[in-house]
Design a protein around this motif. Structure first.
Motif, PDB file in Angstrom:
ATOM      1  N   SER A 726      40.132  28.439   6.574  1.00 28.20           N
ATOM      2  CA  SER A 726      39.332  29.611   6.882  1.00 28.20           C
ATOM      3  C   SER A 726      39.823  30.209   8.192  1.00 28.20           C
ATOM      4  O   SER A 726      39.982  29.488   9.187  1.00 28.20           O
ATOM      5  N   THR A 727      40.095  31.539   8.217  1.00 24.43           N
ATOM      6  CA  THR A 727      40.667  32.146   9.419  1.00 24.43           C
ATOM      7  C   THR A 727      39.986  33.464   9.757  1.00 24.43           C
ATOM      8  O   THR A 727      39.480  34.174   8.881  1.00 24.43           O
ATOM      9  N   ILE A 771      52.774  25.921  16.218  1.00 21.22           N
ATOM     10  CA  ILE A 771      53.140  26.468  14.907  1.00 21.22           C
ATOM     11  C   ILE A 771      51.988  26.223  13.949  1.00 21.22           C
ATOM     12  O   ILE A 771      51.044  25.475  14.249  1.00 21.22           O
ATOM     13  N   SER A 772      52.033  26.812  12.772  1.00 17.41           N
ATOM     14  CA  SER A 772      50.856  26.874  11.898  1.00 17.41           C
ATOM     15  C   SER A 772      50.688  25.665  11.001  1.00 17.41           C
ATOM     16  O   SER A 772      49.647  25.541  10.342  1.00 17.41           O
ATOM     17  N   THR A 773      51.678  24.774  10.912  1.00 14.32           N
ATOM     18  CA  THR A 773      51.515  23.583  10.067  1.00 14.32           C
ATOM     19  C   THR A 773      51.783  22.363  10.928  1.00 14.32           C
ATOM     20  O   THR A 773      50.983  22.006  11.779  1.00 14.32           O
ATOM     21  N   GLY A 774      52.874  21.687  10.703  1.00 12.14           N
ATOM     22  CA  GLY A 774      53.313  20.561  11.513  1.00 12.14           C
ATOM     23  C   GLY A 774      54.817  20.571  11.534  1.00 12.14           C
ATOM     24  O   GLY A 774      55.468  21.369  10.854  1.00 12.14           O
ATOM     25  N   GLU A 789      45.452  22.569  12.301  1.00  9.03           N
ATOM     26  CA  GLU A 789      44.071  22.761  12.715  1.00  9.03           C
ATOM     27  C   GLU A 789      44.004  23.311  14.135  1.00  9.03           C
ATOM     28  O   GLU A 789      43.138  24.134  14.460  1.00  9.03           O
ATOM     29  N   LEU A 790      44.914  22.874  15.002  1.00 10.14           N
ATOM     30  CA  LEU A 790      44.982  23.451  16.348  1.00 10.14           C
ATOM     31  C   LEU A 790      45.286  24.944  16.257  1.00 10.14           C
ATOM     32  O   LEU A 790      44.683  25.769  16.952  1.00 10.14           O
ATOM     33  N   TRP A 791      46.246  25.283  15.413  1.00  9.73           N
ATOM     34  CA  TRP A 791      46.615  26.700  15.212  1.00  9.73           C
ATOM     35  C   TRP A 791      45.419  27.500  14.727  1.00  9.73           C
ATOM     36  O   TRP A 791      45.157  28.602  15.219  1.00  9.73           O
ATOM     37  N   ARG A 792      44.687  26.960  13.774  1.00 13.71           N
ATOM     38  CA  ARG A 792      43.532  27.682  13.235  1.00 13.71           C
ATOM     39  C   ARG A 792      42.478  27.922  14.302  1.00 13.71           C
ATOM     40  O   ARG A 792      41.851  28.982  14.348  1.00 13.71           O
ATOM     41  N   GLU A 795      44.296  26.871  19.452  1.00 13.34           N
ATOM     42  CA  GLU A 795      44.696  25.949  20.501  1.00 13.34           C
ATOM     43  C   GLU A 795      46.219  25.816  20.520  1.00 13.34           C
ATOM     44  O   GLU A 795      46.904  26.205  19.578  1.00 13.34           O
ATOM     45  N   TYR A 796      46.722  25.239  21.601  1.00 17.20           N
ATOM     46  CA  TYR A 796      48.159  25.161  21.826  1.00 17.20           C
ATOM     47  C   TYR A 796      48.520  23.752  22.303  1.00 17.20           C
ATOM     48  O   TYR A 796      47.646  22.958  22.647  1.00 17.20           O
ATOM     49  N   ILE A 797      49.819  23.472  22.357  1.00 20.18           N
ATOM     50  CA  ILE A 797      50.308  22.225  22.939  1.00 20.18           C
ATOM     51  C   ILE A 797      51.253  22.582  24.080  1.00 20.18           C
ATOM     52  O   ILE A 797      51.780  23.693  24.140  1.00 20.18           O
TER      53      ILE A 797
END
Length: 820
Positions: A726-727, A771-774, A789-792, A795-797
């Motif tokens: 969900s976005t 990035i949006s996946t891994g 999930e961070l992307w959704r 959040e960032y790394i």
């Protein structure tokens, strides 16, 4: 009866045990291809030991003693995590997907064979400078070192997909990387689709109405264009709808889905820290895994970190200790379509300004799994390759006795874009970065740069020079034998848009119009954004100085300037009108929808009902406005065009004529159409999501679809390999989530920012990316979707070049040692 029961129990238990055994064996075979990140391996091709330190997010930090060894290790890491993706990208550009997937990908293969990008890439290898050729060779050697391990039998064929589509994997070649870069350039442009759509629309609309539905970006006007039928006569009447499916395996996407992006930078005068800031988020079709792969390289010029594409040894968007670079699609018009007359007395010849000339021609065989092979006769004129008439709806605009050809900068067989990228990675200043861009051919991009003290924007890539007398100014296909329609070389690099050290301290681009010059110095008539730029400008000017966090806030902004602009004019005659209606009636639902929209601030938040009501209304509104005028061609306009709707409801140049339904006896007003469209939208919403408007969620409709291009269509496997989320956001928000636009799920989010990065040169190691996946393309890896999930959530790394930070939480350290 007891005997029967016992046998049924035995059969049931046996079936369960057999199923468990099959599952365990399948898992074991698939899991064998998971790489061991804590390994010590001897490989051929290294000069000295190399370390690949994978941080907590599985981002490889590569430490080599020479540039060659670092690029070798990048190829090795790419192949470890994304071997299947790399081979599919290579097969796509080679036109060899159908050997695996059958008829599904035949059109893609036919197109790629006709464009002949792989041959052009092979020819371009010798045009790279020495450093770039060495990097390409080292990268290929690294990929092949991993393939050697796979072929030795200990790595489960390299990827789970290889068990299902068992084909030998050829050794990687330097040309493969250049070819994938060309494929990326091809997928970024939609000028071909735009020319075809404009031609098709001009066949059924008067010029003034064509300006409505395909409006020019606001700015000084354009001289009137001739009708397509006047330029290219004798067009057969073929106006049926041509629906192009959105297939992640296809080499091309329909009109309306080109590459896009946001990037902006702030100089010291607009930064709270007194140093520069840069933000970038390129937009592409969402897939699992993402097209992007995060990596850090240690080069002789220093460390570089950012977003790569598996198969390409470049940090395409990222930073070094001294320079950050972001990219956006520039939308420069680098493509033209031509109708080439075939000699009626000799089909091997076509007409030129100087008479008849022979096509360059050769045969190519496309192998198709479970079907007969197809032999293609590849033809080329001085303008470019002959295109397949059944694709891009070309048969609807192709005159009798003609073939359609394509001129595009990316067809160059002396393409030095790879060298430009290599030099950019080694640049330490804005001047060096701009000089590197001089060698870029395709794609056309806006390069946004920030060193520690200054910011700049420069458009890079080859832009053709057109004759001032060009019959369509590059906006419509033209006759190839007319000399004025042919290209006259390339625009000077110094003439491309450039902004250095802006007076306001800010530069940025959201694919918006960057320059306003008359044809033929115009750069483009077709731009990618007219809406997001307004929101960006407002956010940037809303504060005197910016921080990393304010740049992140802008990158994640979900307020739609389009909704704020359109709703007051579309609903002007609907709000606060009409008698009160009883609960449960259509009138009451319309009133409640208008109440919700009247109090809404335009935020496309996944938890709100208003974005869904608004989006469904605008979609239904455009459908009602154009259906009677365009007929089957309506299906080609998959996204509501804000400038069109604005023109209609403001009655600019008589555009309100679209509101009257021609076949009806009555004369409908724009208020009538707006009301009917809202009712259409509410009926559709009720049938799809339920009748309680207050309980609607935009995120239920605007689901990010990050599907595996191959396994995602399998009923059971799809559940494991597809990533659905969900976005928030929408077509015109800075946090862009471009919708599908097609039934039955028109609001699925399928094209978005698969990479986001924000770089802060006051404290470079506080820079962040995602990035949006891994990082892994292996569905059984914990790094397949761990960043999603961070992307959704926005959040960032950390994006740090500090080796101690990478080692501190490493998930593994791979040591590559030279072979004895």
């Amino acid at each position: 009866m007891a005997t029967l029961f016992r046998w049924l129990m035995r059969l049931t238990v046996g079936a369960i045990l057999f199923g468990l055994l099959a599952f365990v064996l399948t898992y074991w075979f698939f899991a064998r291809s998971l790489p061991d990140y804590d390994a010590r391996t001897r490989v051929a091709g290294l000069a000295a030991p190399v370390e690949i330190v994978r941080d907590h997010a599985n981002v490889p930090h590569i430490f080599g003693s020479t540039d060659r060894d670092s690029f070798f290790a990048l190829g090795y890491a790419h192949a470890q995590d994304r071997l299947w993706q790399m081979t599919i990208l290579r097969r796509t550009v080679q036109g060899r997907l159908s050997e695996l997937f059958g008829r599904r990908t035949a059109d893609s293969d036919i197109l790629m064979r006709r464009l002949d990008l792989y041959r052009a890439a092979t020819a371009s290898v010798d045009d790279q400078d020495g450093q770039t050729r060495a990097a390409l060779e080292a990268y290929a050697a690294g990929v092949n070192a991993w393939l050697a391990e796979v072929n030795a039998g200990a790595r489960g064929r390299g990827a789970p997909e290889m068990w299902l589509f068992n084909q030998p994997v050829a050794p990687w070649q330097p040309a493969d990387s250049i070819a994938i870069l060309k494929l990326m350039a091809w997928q970024q442009t939609d000028h071909l689709q735009a020319e075809v759509l404009r031609a098709r629309a001009s066949l059924v609309l008067e010029p003034e109405r064509l300006r409505d539905i395909l409006p020019d970006v606001p700015g000084p006007g354009l001289t009137a264009l001739p009708r397509y039928a006047d330029l290219v006569p004798d067009i057969p009447e073929r106006h049926a709808a041509v629906a192009t499916p959105i297939d992640p395996l296809a080499a091309s996407l329909p009109a309306g889905f080109p590459g896009a992006s946001n990037a902006w930078a702030a100089g010291p005068s607009r930064s709270a820290s007194g140093a520069t800031l840069l933000a970038n988020d390129p937009h592409r079709l969402l897939t699992a895994p993402s097209i992007w792969y995060l990596a850090r390289l240690e080069l002789a010029s220093g460390g570089v970190i950012g977003a790569t594409v598996p198969g390409i040894p470049l940090i395409l968007a990222g930073r070094s200790a001294d320079l950050g670079w972001g990219i956006t699609a520039a939308f420069a018009d680098d493509l033209d379509l031509y109708a080439e007359e075939v000699n009626p007395k000799n089909a091997a010849e076509y007409r030129t300004p100087d008479g008849w000339a022979r096509f360059e021609a050769r045969d190519s065989i496309v192998e198709i799994k479970d079907a007969p092979a197809v032999t293609l006769r590849l033809q080329r004129t001085a303008n470019g390759p002959v295109l397949p008439p059944e694709q891009f709806a070309l048969d609807t605009i192709r005159p009798r006795g003609h073939v359609m050809t394509l001129a595009w900068s990316g067809l160059s067989d002396s393409d030095t874009t790879m060298t430009a990228g290599m030099r950019l990675m080694r640049s330490r200043s804005i001047e060096e970065g701009i000089r590197a861009g001089r060698l870029q051919v395709a794609p056309n991009q806006n390069l946004i740069l920030a060193d520690r003290n200054r910011v700049a924007l420069k458009t890079v890539g080859a832009v053709p020079l057109r004759d001032p007398e060009h019959q369509s100014q590059g906006r419509l296909p033209t006759l190839g034998h007319v000399a004025e329609n042919r290209w006259r070389g390339w625009m000077a690099y110094s003439a491309l848009p450039e902004t250095t050290e802006p007076a306001g301290g800010l530069v940025g681009n959201t694919n918006n119009k960057t320059i306003d010059r008359p044809f033929p110095d115009h750069v483009s008539f077709h731009w990618g954004d007219t809406q997001r730029i307004a929101r960006w400008r407002g956010l940037m000017q809303s504060r005197e100085v910016h921080t990393r966090d304010s740049f992140i806030e802008a990158q994640l902004d979900t307020v739609s300037p389009t909704a704020r602009a359109l709703l007051p004019i579309v609903g002007a005659d609907l709000w606060f009108t009409g008698a009160p209606a009883a609960e449960g009636t259509p009138e009451r639902r319309r009133q409640r929808a208008l109440e919700l929209l009247g109090e809404w601030n335009g935020e496309m938040n996944e938890h709100l009902p208003e974005p869904l009501i608004y989006a469904a209304w605008m979609r239904a509104l455009q459908e009602r406005l154009i259906r009677d005028e365009l007929g089957p061609l309506t299906s080609a306009f998959v996204h509501p065009e804000p400038l069109f709707i604005d023109r209609v409801f403001r009655d600019i140049d008589g555009a309100s004529a679209w509101c009257d339904i021609r076949p009806s006896a009555a004369e409908e007003s724009c208020a009538d159409i707006a009301r009917l469209a809202l009712d259409d939208a509410l009926i559709w919403i009720g049938e799809t999501y339920g009748s309680n408007l207050d309980a609607l969620r935009w995120g239920d409709a605007h689901e990010a679809r990050q599907d595996h291009p191959v396994l995602g269509q399998a009923p059971l496997l799809g559940w494991f390999v597809n990533i659905r989320q969900s976005t928030s956001g929408g077509d015109h928000t800075l946090m862009r989530g471009l919708t599908d636009g097609r039934a039955p799920n028109p609001f699925h989010n399928i094209h978005a920012a698969g990479y986001r990065g924000v770089y802060d040169f006051a404290d470079p190691d506080s820079s962040v990316f995602i990035i949006s996946t891994g990082q892994s393309g292996h569905p059984l890896s914990r790094h397949y979707d761990d960043l999603g999930e961070l992307w959704r959530r926005g959040e960032y790394i950390p994006m740090s070049l500090d080796p101690t930070l990478a080692r501190g939480a490493a998930v593994g350290v791979t040591q590559l040692l030279p072979a004895r």
